[in-house]
Design a protein around this motif. Structure first.
Motif, PDB file in Angstrom:
ATOM      1  N   PRO A 100      31.544  46.437  44.646  1.00 54.30           N
ATOM      2  CA  PRO A 100      30.779  46.357  43.487  1.00 54.30           C
ATOM      3  C   PRO A 100      30.652  45.104  43.017  1.00 54.30           C
ATOM      4  N   GLU A 101      29.621  44.388  42.530  1.00 53.58           N
ATOM      5  CA  GLU A 101      29.761  43.128  41.991  1.00 53.58           C
ATOM      6  C   GLU A 101      30.655  42.848  40.801  1.00 53.58           C
ATOM      7  N   GLU A 102      30.995  43.927  40.038  1.00 53.91           N
ATOM      8  CA  GLU A 102      31.779  43.857  38.953  1.00 53.91           C
ATOM      9  C   GLU A 102      33.097  43.172  39.354  1.00 53.91           C
ATOM     10  N   TYR A 103      33.566  43.645  40.442  1.00 52.68           N
ATOM     11  CA  TYR A 103      34.906  43.302  41.016  1.00 52.68           C
ATOM     12  C   TYR A 103      34.956  42.011  41.981  1.00 52.68           C
ATOM     13  N   GLY A 104      33.850  41.690  42.478  1.00 53.43           N
ATOM     14  CA  GLY A 104      33.720  40.837  43.477  1.00 53.43           C
ATOM     15  C   GLY A 104      34.092  39.345  42.732  1.00 53.43           C
ATOM     16  N   TYR A 105      33.966  39.263  41.424  1.00 52.68           N
ATOM     17  CA  TYR A 105      34.336  37.991  40.933  1.00 52.68           C
ATOM     18  C   TYR A 105      35.587  38.073  39.979  1.00 52.68           C
ATOM     19  N   THR A 106      36.319  39.198  39.777  1.00 52.77           N
ATOM     20  CA  THR A 106      37.170  39.379  38.863  1.00 52.77           C
ATOM     21  C   THR A 106      38.466  39.853  39.657  1.00 52.77           C
ATOM     22  N   ILE A 107      38.674  41.027  39.986  1.00 53.51           N
ATOM     23  CA  ILE A 107      39.933  41.582  40.356  1.00 53.51           C
ATOM     24  C   ILE A 107      40.307  41.045  41.873  1.00 53.51           C
ATOM     25  N   LEU A 108      39.227  41.143  42.823  1.00 55.80           N
ATOM     26  CA  LEU A 108      39.539  40.910  44.002  1.00 55.80           C
ATOM     27  C   LEU A 108      39.483  39.546  44.776  1.00 55.80           C
ATOM     28  N   PRO A 109      38.963  38.539  44.193  1.00 58.00           N
ATOM     29  CA  PRO A 109      38.869  37.393  44.954  1.00 58.00           C
ATOM     30  C   PRO A 109      40.121  36.702  45.447  1.00 58.00           C
ATOM     31  N   ARG A 110      41.144  36.512  44.626  1.00 57.62           N
ATOM     32  CA  ARG A 110      42.282  36.119  44.991  1.00 57.62           C
ATOM     33  C   ARG A 110      42.917  37.076  46.111  1.00 57.62           C
ATOM     34  N   ALA A 111      43.238  38.171  45.840  1.00 57.35           N
ATOM     35  CA  ALA A 111      43.682  39.226  46.759  1.00 57.35           C
ATOM     36  C   ALA A 111      43.026  38.978  48.380  1.00 57.35           C
TER      37      ALA A 111
END
Length: 286
Positions: A100-111
């Motif tokens: 979902p777009e909501e986490y594509g920029y926040t929680i998941l990019p670094r991982a």
């Protein structure tokens, strides 16, 4: 020349600090009590400071011990992470992920970036979109993994955490005080009609659709600029905005389960590794 600080001494220090007792610490790490005592004495000699205050009921950290504790935890964690990275077998093959777009920029990019760096032979493909789109892609064998929202307890998949959707407004505008209140919605979304707009109707809040879009980023723009209030995941409220509370007349819209779904037809070590990366990325949030 000062003697070097041995990481083994730091590990023993952490064991004693956690147990609060030399005997219990020795049992946990599989050493004798005398060996642990010798290591703590050696550590204090290297530092030139006492790290524990001894008492009848065990040991307590001194001020120097408290200061050492934070750095010792960081050093040992970094050493363990480094060793795990070196020992990890490189993975290969494709991994197709739906987010979902909501986490594509926040929680998941670094991982995702860390996974790609550690396993350069893995061909990672990411598709951002609505949950319905991700589920359809899973069914069509176009994705291996998908992070989706599920508003009911999921029959399949792994719940990563619960992320309520709330009404969000600008911190500097009072748009939520206007009647009818202007709202932002997803243009083509049954969820918006059923849950977001439905929550307003159930609470007899007069509203008008002032902003419609196809992306979560668009909803954020509407909220930040003061054009409208917007339904957003609580974990994804942008800077300059805040959640509208029940005391202000705006109830929580839903309690969305954030779920990791897998394509049962696709199995590989690379997919398993990516699933673990996604799971670990959400743990601090959960």
């Amino acid at each position: 020349m000062n003697p070097p600080l041995d990481s083994d001494l730091l590990r023993t220090f952490l064991a004693v600090a956690t147990a609060g007792n030399v005997t219990r610490a020795a049992e946990r790490i599989g050493r004798t009590q005398s060996a642990v005592s010798v290591q703590i004495k050696r550590l204090e000699e290297v530092l030139g400071e006492s790290v524990f205050a001894r008492g009848s009921r065990g040991v307590a950290l001194t001020a120097q011990g408290e200061a050492l504790l934070v750095n010792a935890q960081r050093i040992v964690a970094l050493l363990d992470e480094t060793m795990a990275t070196i020992r990890a077998k490189p993975l290969g093959g494709p991994v197709r992920i739906g987010l979902p777009e909501e986490y594509g920029y926040t929680i998941l990019p670094r991982a995702l970036a860390a996974f790609a760096s550690q396993h350069p032979q893995v061909e990672v493909t990411v598709k951002c979109g609505y949950s319905a789109q991700q589920l359809a892609a899973l069914d069509a064998d176009e994705l291996d993994l998908a992070v989706i929202f599920n508003w009911e307890p999921p029959a399949t998949g792994e719940v990563l955490f619960v992320d309520p959707t709330v009404w969000v407004t600008s911190e500097v505008h009072c748009v939520h005080e206007i009647t009818p209140v202007p709202i932002a919605i997803y243009e083509r979304s049954d969820w918006c009609r059923k849950f977001a707009m439905g929550s307003l109707e159930r609470n007899r809040i007069d509203y008008r659709v002032a902003y419609s879009c196809d992306t979560g980023g668009g909803l954020k723009i509407a909220a930040v600029s003061g054009l409208a209030i917007a339904p957003l995941a609580r974990s994804n409220i942008p800077p300059g905005c805040r959640e509208l509370t029940e005391a202000e007349g705006f109830p929580v819209i839903d309690s969305s389960n954030v779920v990791l779904r897998r394509n049962p037809r696709m199995m590989s070590p690379a997919i398993d590794g990516m699933a673990k990366v996604i799971r670990d990325a959400f743990q601090p949030t959960g």
